[in-house]
Design a protein around this motif. Structure first.
Motif, mmCIF file in Angstrom:
data_model
loop_
_atom_site.group_PDB
_atom_site.id
_atom_site.type_symbol
_atom_site.label_atom_id
_atom_site.label_comp_id
_atom_site.label_asym_id
_atom_site.label_seq_id
_atom_site.Cartn_x
_atom_site.Cartn_y
_atom_site.Cartn_z
ATOM 1 N N THR A 45 0.829 -1.199 0.000
ATOM 2 C CA THR A 45 0.000 0.000 0.000
ATOM 3 C C THR A 45 0.863 1.248 0.000
ATOM 4 N N ASN A 46 0.279 2.308 -0.503
ATOM 5 C CA ASN A 46 0.967 3.596 -0.469
ATOM 6 C C ASN A 46 -0.015 4.644 0.031
ATOM 7 N N TYR A 47 0.513 5.802 0.345
ATOM 8 C CA TYR A 47 -0.294 6.893 0.894
ATOM 9 C C TYR A 47 -0.117 8.172 0.084
ATOM 10 N N GLU A 66 -4.396 8.792 1.372
ATOM 11 C CA GLU A 66 -5.138 7.682 1.963
ATOM 12 C C GLU A 66 -4.470 6.374 1.557
ATOM 13 N N SER A 67 -4.795 5.320 2.243
ATOM 14 C CA SER A 67 -4.204 4.017 1.962
ATOM 15 C C SER A 67 -4.822 3.408 0.707
#
Length: 155
Positions: free
Chosen positions: A92-94, A98-99
């Motif tokens: 996941t990235n932000y 947001e995730s």
């Protein structure tokens, strides 16, 4: 332009398009085994959606014809959404604030959704449409268009 159709109602079809007819196909539930991420990346252990995955990710546009069930998407469609997880990476990235799961592929299709508009309240319809917008935003689709239809006829 390569197009895919996923339908729960309507008999609309385009030449040379792939059809996933949810009105007569029950989607198996995700087992949460992570095989699609770690053991066979991008492929589910069930193998029942292998053609769907290929056509979805290689399409320019996917057209959905959805029924509304109890004010929400049908259980079969929700299961399909859950089973689309192999199309993304487990990381996941932000970057958007947001995730979000990272993309597995460079391209994700545009989405066109036609649904049977049986809503009595505007607020209920908004919740339904917001859910679909958020789902396909999380699925990395850039263009997402929704149209409510009364009577199930093609616009």
């Amino acid at each position: 332009m390569k197009t895919m159709i996923v339908r729960e109602f309507h008999d609309f079809m385009l030449p040379d398009s792939y059809l996933l007819d949810l009105s007569d196909q029950k989607i198996k539930g995700c087992t949460g085994c992570w095989t699609c991420w770690w053991k066979t990346p991008g492929r589910c252990v069930h193998h029942d959606l292998d053609l769907f995955y290929h056509h979805y990710i290689t399409s320019e546009k996917v057209i959905f014809y959805l029924t509304v069930s109890q004010g929400f998407v049908s259980g079969n469609l929700k299961t399909l959404f859950d089973r689309m997880i192999p199309l993304f990476l487990p990381y996941t990235n932000y970057t958007s604030g947001e995730s979000m799961h990272d993309k597995r592929y460079e391209h994700y299709p545009d989405i066109e959704i036609h649904y049977q508009d049986t809503f009595l309240e505007t607020a209920e319809k908004k919740i339904f449409e917001d859910y679909l917008q958020r789902t396909f935003y999380q699925f990395h689709s850039k263009n997402i268009n929704l149209t409510g239809e009364t009577g199930g006829a093609r616009p």
